[in-house]
Design an enzyme around this catalytic site. Structure first.
Site, short mmCIF file in Angstrom:
data_model
loop_
_atom_site.label_atom_id
_atom_site.label_comp_id
_atom_site.label_asym_id
_atom_site.label_seq_id
_atom_site.Cartn_x
_atom_site.Cartn_y
_atom_site.Cartn_z
N SER A 63 35.14 30.83 25.82
CA SER A 63 34.54 29.78 24.99
C SER A 63 35.50 28.63 24.75
O SER A 63 36.72 28.77 24.85
CB SER A 63 34.13 30.34 23.64
OG SER A 63 33.27 31.41 23.79
N1 SAH Z 1 35.18 36.22 24.15
C1 SAH Z 1 35.41 36.06 25.56
C2 SAH Z 1 34.30 35.29 26.22
C3 SAH Z 1 33.44 36.23 26.88
S1 SAH Z 1 32.06 35.65 27.78
C4 SAH Z 1 36.73 35.36 25.82
O1 SAH Z 1 37.40 34.96 24.86
O2 SAH Z 1 37.09 35.23 26.98
C5 SAH Z 1 31.01 37.00 27.35
C6 SAH Z 1 31.46 38.35 27.84
O3 SAH Z 1 30.48 39.30 27.42
C7 SAH Z 1 31.57 38.46 29.35
O4 SAH Z 1 32.82 38.93 29.70
C8 SAH Z 1 30.48 39.46 29.70
O5 SAH Z 1 30.81 40.28 30.81
C9 SAH Z 1 30.37 40.27 28.43
N2 SAH Z 1 29.11 40.98 28.28
C10 SAH Z 1 27.86 40.57 28.60
N3 SAH Z 1 26.96 41.52 28.32
C11 SAH Z 1 27.66 42.56 27.80
C12 SAH Z 1 27.28 43.85 27.32
N4 SAH Z 1 26.02 44.27 27.31
N5 SAH Z 1 28.25 44.66 26.86
C13 SAH Z 1 29.56 44.27 26.85
N6 SAH Z 1 29.97 43.06 27.30
C14 SAH Z 1 29.03 42.23 27.77
#
Ligand code: SAH
Length: 216
Positions: A63
């Site tokens: 983000s």
């Molecule tokens: N907070 C993260 C941004 C992550 S983007 C950072 O600072 O980099 C959102 C993340 O959620 C992705 O890595 C994606 O793979 C994960 N995600 C999506 N669906 C998910 C689920 N059902 N369970 C766990 N993680 C999930």
């Protein structure tokens, strides 16, 4: 980027976040203390200190720092709280949570992202984080209840297991809405077993996808 250029870029980002008033002093100091470039691949390091989302592996994104700051601020973290994070991604938000909370449990559906995040947090000597691969829709029952829950992927509704695993009076921050549309960033408190919430901002997050990833 040379170390000097990186230091300048980091300070400029910190100043810009301070001017925008996106968070209080403690949260901004935590953002300043975590080198965002460590969480990006070589191709994207130039974006590390722009106030922009950036691509990470597995088609996901880290983000924008202003959003990370606002979500962290909304969690009202103190050193005694336990946090559940859904969507470890790069581990950048995890590192910031770890600076301000007692313990962080983080769930990611891609093993590759989970392994990389663990390595990066080890480089920063962050010791109060546990990460596992799984489906965040199920939360992480073993360590519940959590004082705080943060979801960094969007779902049309907050998954029921997360509501159950949030402690009474606990705070949950999550983007709620459909994939590909503008979603509402919600800050909710648990009262009488349910969530009572307010909208903080319009956001666009990658979707919360059901099930752990089959590959990677
Ligand atoms: N907070 C993260 C941004 C992550 S983007 C950072 O600072 O980099 C959102 C993340 O959620 C992705 O890595 C994606 O793979 C994960 N995600 C999506 N669906 C998910 C689920 N059902 N369970 C766990 N993680 C999930």
């Amino acid at each position: 980027m040379t170390p000097e250029e990186e230091a300048i870029a980091r300070a400029e980002l910190a100043m810009s976040l301070r001017r925008q008033n996106v968070a209080g002093h403690k949260v901004l100091a935590a953002l300043e203390s975590v080198p965002r470039s460590l969480f990006l691949g070589a191709a994207h390091k130039a974006l590390a200190y722009a106030d922009r989302a950036a691509p990470i592996d597995c088609g996901q994104t880290v983000s924008q720092p202003a959003i990370v700051a606002r979500m962290t601020e909304a969690l009202e973290l103190t050193p005694d709280v336990t946090v559940l994070e859904i969507g470890t991604g790069s581990g950048y938000q995890t590192a910031i949570l770890a600076r301000l909370a007692g313990h962080v449990y983080s769930v990611e559906r891609f093993r590759l992202l989970s392994d990389l995040a663990r390595e990066r947090l080890a480089v920063l000597k962050v010791a109060n984080v546990a990460i596992r691969v799984g489906d965040g829709h199920d939360g992480w029952a073993e360590h519940a209840p959590y004082d705080r829950i943060i979801v960094t992927a969007a779902a049309p509704a907050v998954p029921e297991a997360l509501v159950e695993q949030l402690a009474p009076e606990g705070i949950l921050v999550a983007p709620v809405g459909e994939d590909g549309a503008v979603q509402e960033l919600m800050k909710c408190r648990k009262a009488d077993g349910g969530l009572v919430g307010e909208r903080i901002a319009d956001v666009r997050f990658v979707p919360l996808v059901p099930g752990p990833a089959g590959r990677l």
